[in-house]
Design an enzyme around this catalytic site. Sequence first.
Site, short mmCIF file in Angstrom:
data_model
loop_
_atom_site.label_atom_id
_atom_site.label_comp_id
_atom_site.label_asym_id
_atom_site.label_seq_id
_atom_site.Cartn_x
_atom_site.Cartn_y
_atom_site.Cartn_z
N THR A 1 38.28 -69.61 -20.45
CA THR A 1 36.93 -69.28 -21.22
C THR A 1 36.88 -68.21 -22.18
O THR A 1 35.85 -68.11 -22.86
CB THR A 1 35.84 -69.37 -20.01
OG1 THR A 1 36.18 -68.03 -19.13
CG2 THR A 1 35.85 -70.67 -19.17
N ILE B 1 24.34 -65.56 -25.85
CA ILE B 1 25.53 -65.86 -26.22
C ILE B 1 26.38 -64.67 -26.61
O ILE B 1 26.03 -63.95 -27.32
CB ILE B 1 25.39 -66.87 -27.48
CG1 ILE B 1 24.81 -68.02 -27.26
CG2 ILE B 1 27.11 -67.14 -27.59
CD1 ILE B 1 25.12 -68.84 -26.07
N PRO C 1 30.14 -65.80 -29.60
CA PRO C 1 29.83 -67.15 -30.32
C PRO C 1 31.37 -67.94 -30.71
O PRO C 1 31.18 -69.26 -30.59
CB PRO C 1 29.28 -66.90 -31.82
CG PRO C 1 28.53 -65.76 -31.44
CD PRO C 1 29.31 -65.03 -30.49
N GLN D 1 34.11 -73.32 -26.06
CA GLN D 1 33.64 -74.05 -24.65
C GLN D 1 32.74 -75.28 -24.74
O GLN D 1 32.86 -76.39 -24.05
CB GLN D 1 32.94 -72.98 -23.69
CG GLN D 1 33.95 -71.98 -22.91
CD GLN D 1 34.83 -72.79 -21.98
OE1 GLN D 1 34.31 -73.12 -20.83
NE2 GLN D 1 36.16 -72.78 -22.52
N GLY E 1 25.54 -68.83 -18.92
CA GLY E 1 26.58 -69.73 -18.72
C GLY E 1 26.87 -71.21 -19.56
O GLY E 1 25.62 -71.93 -19.68
N GLY F 1 30.09 -73.00 -19.58
CA GLY F 1 31.24 -73.67 -19.32
C GLY F 1 31.01 -75.36 -19.01
O GLY F 1 31.96 -75.95 -19.07
N GLU F 2 29.99 -75.58 -18.52
CA GLU F 2 29.66 -77.03 -18.00
C GLU F 2 28.68 -77.85 -18.82
O GLU F 2 28.76 -79.06 -18.72
CB GLU F 2 29.32 -76.87 -16.29
CG GLU F 2 30.79 -76.74 -15.56
CD GLU F 2 30.53 -76.09 -14.29
OE1 GLU F 2 30.62 -76.73 -13.26
OE2 GLU F 2 29.90 -74.92 -14.17
#
Length: 711
Positions: free
Chosen positions: A473, A595, A598, A604, A667, A669-670
């Site tokens: 990440t 963020i 960037p 991600q 966050g 990541g998902e």
Amino acid sequence: MTTPTTTTTSTAVTGAVGASYTRVEGRDKVTGAARYAGEIPFAELAHGWVVLSTIARGRISSVESDAVREMPGVLAVLHHGTAPRVDSDYISMLGPPDPIVEVFQHDRVPFVGWPVALVVAETSEQAREAAEALVVKYEAEPHDVAFSAAHPDTYIPDGDNHQMAKGDLDAELAASAHVVDEEYSTPEEHHSSMEPHAAMARWDAGRLEVVDSNQGSTWVADELAKLFSLDPASVRVRSEHVGGAFGSKGVRVHQILAVMAATVLDRPVRVVLTRRQLFSLTGYRSPTAQRVRLGADADGRLRAVGHQAHSLTSKVHEFVEGSAGFGRPMYASDAHHSVNRVVRLDVPTPTFMRAPGEAPGSFALESALDELAERTGLDPIALRARNEPDVGPVSGLPFGSRNLVACFEEGARRFGWADRDPRPGLRREGRWLIGTGTAAATFPVLAMPSTAAVTAEADGTFTVRITAADVGTGARTALTLIAADALEVAQDRVHVRIGDSDFGPAAISGGSMGTRSWGWAVTAAVRELREQLALGGDIPPQGITVRSDTSEYVFALAQKERHSYGAQFAEVAVDVTTGEVRVRRMLGIFAAGRIVNPLTARSQLVGGMTWGLSMALHEEAVRDQATGGHVGADFAGYHFAANADVPHIEADWVDDPDADDPVGIKGIGEIGIVGAAAAIANAVWHATGVRHRSLPIRPDRVLDAAGARDA
């Protein structure tokens, strides 16, 4: 095709955070200097090869190891009759452990692919040859691996999060002018990362050292200490570089087997899982069968949202894919009912997989919203905006920051949504039918207590130590920027060390909470360090170190609905003669707090969207009902998006400040995968006029649906 642009964030960048930086370890990775767990050399290293069961249910009657022990290089054969004992009666950070940690503790076999032996040899080639020669005999029993919502043994799991109800769902549906009542399904999916699962274990002066590929070295060290009845201080787990995880790299059987073998042989032992072994040993996303019921007034105002989701789990451990929870923070409605149901089968235990619950749940609900938009005659974006809530639709809690509508507005402008003719099946280019679709995304903002140590060195640099895990990440880089800004120094004066349980407890890399949790701890440590440095005086040769612990602050967080949000857009082309679906472009606009970097943030988000494309069109693990095992448990049989399948993908974000949040980082990541599959499925409907409620949207399904429509 949309041209990439810079971010839409309006906040001025005054320090390192918010500006784009390449990864601090990037050169090491591309030149091969970065070593992963499976390739770090150790003196006298032995190699273990796992032998897996070939039956789906029963018991081991014999392990015929005598001949194997005489093969070249073989050092040991471990199984339930020869392995060290472990103590699995403990609670981990995620609750009771999966009984797979009880490896080699009994003769029971609960699924195909259960570990039944470990062959250890001088080389991995010798270990593999001997493992393949090992004869294991079983007493097989009837098994059940057939998943369906109609399975008679389904049940609602214990716990508050699996069933929630507000209002009278049936009454509101009956009073609605427009009703959607449809069933949606997603298949079993796997997150086999590029780097295989690998662990080396050795004893050094009475201390256990494990070099591993994981999502949290503290987590792994803590569970190994409990399993082997060790003082936690006598266990050290290191995981410097990780080549992908996505939820699969927690406490797994290879770490335990490496420790067992190292204990028996009193020398370093490495266990690396093969690609095929990952399909049964490292978890996966359960298939789902979901029913969504929506009721709305004539003007599109929602009166009822009902979401029922079924998933499977193993018969030895419960894991729930909470798909029905996706819509709870999303849309205002008089009645909100959601329930997750589970059935126990003779299969491996599922686990967390990128956006667990939200990824499959968003496919069902966001597809149903598109169907409701069609029936009400409203634009899909207008329908969502009309049902924007003021507070949490189920919880009633205030929102920390909520910029979902802003995501749709910016996305619609960038995607050219205003030019879209809403009628399906009209736009054609030769043999290709063209369509566009959209869907919403959300993912909760989480945090875990973490500790961090920051040292002011005598040479004017600063060292940050924290048991973070960089699973690809860019965590090292993000923490470097966060520390540099907090210290008010250039980032090249900051050195971040991670992935070592000796650095103290810290959050895992999961739930999109890593950077948020770790950054909070680093900032707190820097604040205290600066107070000490402000007192003046020389820095001694050993430096000045302070340690932070955010436990008190995390547990005192104000109770609010805190989420990241996003708007997904997709354009597809459907070949009417072959059934092929090609995604031509995708755009995702997100509201994800502050963020940090960037460059890695966009990477991600694009990665998540790519996975959503793969989910929509390719990924599907098939289980053989007769044997209980997988058909094609490899990258040849399990299809996923390749380079040629991935079009121009653009990811960006809107300003998303939260004045009451102590960190500001949400966050990312998902959330990139959430809603992506629904946007593509909705675009396929717009192209063809046919709804696809089961993933993946394979060519044969497209042709079958077209044939059924024309019949």
